[in-house]
Design a protein around this motif. Sequence first.
Motif, PDB file in Angstrom:
ATOM      1  N   CYS A  80       0.858  -1.187   0.000  1.00 11.71           N
ATOM      2  CA  CYS A  80       0.000   0.000   0.000  1.00 11.71           C
ATOM      3  C   CYS A  80       0.893   1.235   0.000  1.00 11.71           C
ATOM      4  O   CYS A  80       2.080   1.151   0.259  1.00 11.71           O
ATOM      5  N   ALA A  81       0.290   2.348  -0.300  1.00  6.49           N
ATOM      6  CA  ALA A  81       1.061   3.567  -0.548  1.00  6.49           C
ATOM      7  C   ALA A  81       1.796   4.120   0.660  1.00  6.49           C
ATOM      8  O   ALA A  81       2.876   4.682   0.536  1.00  6.49           O
ATOM      9  N   ASP A  82       1.249   4.006   1.847  1.00  7.27           N
ATOM     10  CA  ASP A  82       1.860   4.677   3.000  1.00  7.27           C
ATOM     11  C   ASP A  82       2.206   3.693   4.122  1.00  7.27           C
ATOM     12  O   ASP A  82       2.080   4.014   5.291  1.00  7.27           O
ATOM     13  N   GLU A  83       2.634   2.522   3.748  1.00  2.00           N
ATOM     14  CA  GLU A  83       2.948   1.470   4.718  1.00  2.00           C
ATOM     15  C   GLU A  83       4.030   1.925   5.696  1.00  2.00           C
ATOM     16  O   GLU A  83       5.062   2.448   5.307  1.00  2.00           O
ATOM     17  N   GLU A  84       3.768   1.703   6.935  1.00  2.00           N
ATOM     18  CA  GLU A  84       4.676   2.112   8.001  1.00  2.00           C
ATOM     19  C   GLU A  84       6.053   1.452   7.892  1.00  2.00           C
ATOM     20  O   GLU A  84       7.073   2.073   8.158  1.00  2.00           O
ATOM     21  N   ALA A  85       6.087   0.192   7.485  1.00  2.00           N
ATOM     22  CA  ALA A  85       7.360  -0.534   7.428  1.00  2.00           C
ATOM     23  C   ALA A  85       8.310   0.074   6.399  1.00  2.00           C
ATOM     24  O   ALA A  85       9.500   0.259   6.682  1.00  2.00           O
ATOM     25  N   SER A  86       7.829   0.382   5.206  1.00  2.00           N
ATOM     26  CA  SER A  86       8.730   0.964   4.202  1.00  2.00           C
ATOM     27  C   SER A  86       9.144   2.378   4.593  1.00  2.00           C
ATOM     28  O   SER A  86      10.253   2.811   4.301  1.00  2.00           O
ATOM     29  N   ALA A  87       8.273   3.104   5.299  1.00  2.00           N
ATOM     30  CA  ALA A  87       8.641   4.440   5.782  1.00  2.00           C
ATOM     31  C   ALA A  87       9.773   4.342   6.809  1.00  2.00           C
ATOM     32  O   ALA A  87      10.749   5.086   6.740  1.00  2.00           O
ATOM     33  N   ARG A  88       9.647   3.409   7.755  1.00  2.00           N
ATOM     34  CA  ARG A  88      10.698   3.261   8.769  1.00  2.00           C
ATOM     35  C   ARG A  88      11.993   2.776   8.121  1.00  2.00           C
ATOM     36  O   ARG A  88      13.072   3.265   8.437  1.00  2.00           O
ATOM     37  N   LEU A  89      11.876   1.834   7.195  1.00  2.00           N
ATOM     38  CA  LEU A  89      13.069   1.324   6.528  1.00  2.00           C
ATOM     39  C   LEU A  89      13.793   2.444   5.792  1.00  2.00           C
ATOM     40  O   LEU A  89      15.009   2.581   5.890  1.00  2.00           O
ATOM     41  N   THR A  90      13.045   3.266   5.085  1.00  2.00           N
ATOM     42  CA  THR A  90      13.654   4.394   4.372  1.00  2.00           C
ATOM     43  C   THR A  90      14.338   5.348   5.347  1.00  2.00           C
ATOM     44  O   THR A  90      15.468   5.781   5.120  1.00  2.00           O
ATOM     45  N   ARG A  91      13.665   5.645   6.440  1.00  2.00           N
ATOM     46  CA  ARG A  91      14.247   6.542   7.451  1.00  2.00           C
ATOM     47  C   ARG A  91      15.534   5.960   8.035  1.00  2.00           C
ATOM     48  O   ARG A  91      16.548   6.658   8.154  1.00  2.00           O
ATOM     49  N   VAL A  92      15.508   4.680   8.368  1.00  2.00           N
ATOM     50  CA  VAL A  92      16.697   4.026   8.949  1.00  2.00           C
ATOM     51  C   VAL A  92      17.848   4.030   7.942  1.00  2.00           C
ATOM     52  O   VAL A  92      18.980   4.370   8.288  1.00  2.00           O
ATOM     53  N   LEU A  93      17.554   3.673   6.710  1.00  2.00           N
ATOM     54  CA  LEU A  93      18.612   3.637   5.693  1.00  2.00           C
ATOM     55  C   LEU A  93      19.197   5.021   5.433  1.00  2.00           C
ATOM     56  O   LEU A  93      20.406   5.181   5.324  1.00  2.00           O
ATOM     57  N   ARG A  94      18.346   6.034   5.351  1.00  2.00           N
ATOM     58  CA  ARG A  94      18.841   7.398   5.155  1.00  2.00           C
ATOM     59  C   ARG A  94      19.706   7.830   6.338  1.00  2.00           C
ATOM     60  O   ARG A  94      20.719   8.489   6.163  1.00  2.00           O
ATOM     61  N   GLY A  95      19.299   7.430   7.539  1.00  2.00           N
ATOM     62  CA  GLY A  95      20.079   7.754   8.733  1.00  2.00           C
ATOM     63  C   GLY A  95      21.450   7.101   8.736  1.00  2.00           C
ATOM     64  O   GLY A  95      22.370   7.585   9.387  1.00  2.00           O
ATOM     65  N   GLN A  96      21.575   6.011   7.985  1.00  2.00           N
ATOM     66  CA  GLN A  96      22.854   5.313   7.871  1.00  2.00           C
ATOM     67  C   GLN A  96      23.629   5.747   6.624  1.00  2.00           C
ATOM     68  O   GLN A  96      24.655   5.156   6.282  1.00  2.00           O
ATOM     69  N   GLY A  97      23.121   6.765   5.926  1.00  2.00           N
ATOM     70  CA  GLY A  97      23.848   7.331   4.791  1.00  2.00           C
ATOM     71  C   GLY A  97      23.501   6.767   3.427  1.00  2.00           C
ATOM     72  O   GLY A  97      24.151   7.101   2.434  1.00  2.00           O
ATOM     73  N   TYR A  98      22.489   5.933   3.321  1.00  2.00           N
ATOM     74  CA  TYR A  98      22.082   5.370   2.034  1.00  2.00           C
ATOM     75  C   TYR A  98      21.140   6.314   1.293  1.00  2.00           C
ATOM     76  O   TYR A  98      20.422   7.092   1.906  1.00  2.00           O
TER      77      TYR A  98
END
Length: 123
Positions: A80-98
Amino acid sequence: MTFVPYWIDAARAKETIEAGQAIVLDVTSPFIESAVRGKIPGAVRVSPRDILDVNRHAADVVKGLPGLSYDKTIIAYCTCADEEASARLTRVLRGQGYDAWMLEGGLPAWRAAGYPMELNQAA
């Protein structure tokens, strides 16, 4: 701090994938995997349960993901468009420099655009 999602639309995602510049992470729940019956070709399945576990440190979440590269764009999507899991994954990855992005509209947007699908193992 409020997380502002980083979105990539399906057309841009497809271009990036076809150029060989992307790693695609499918964060579909195993409970609905058989109903979804498909994924973006080459996408690597990631457990949403692992991503959403608030007791896991961000570095541990990233360490458990296969084949990540700082040289590639990482595209995460759910069913689905606003799934919490992909939002958290994106945030975590960006926080690690990806260079991480959420697929805008999720898998339904990809499918609606008529882009290729690959049968998942449960189908």
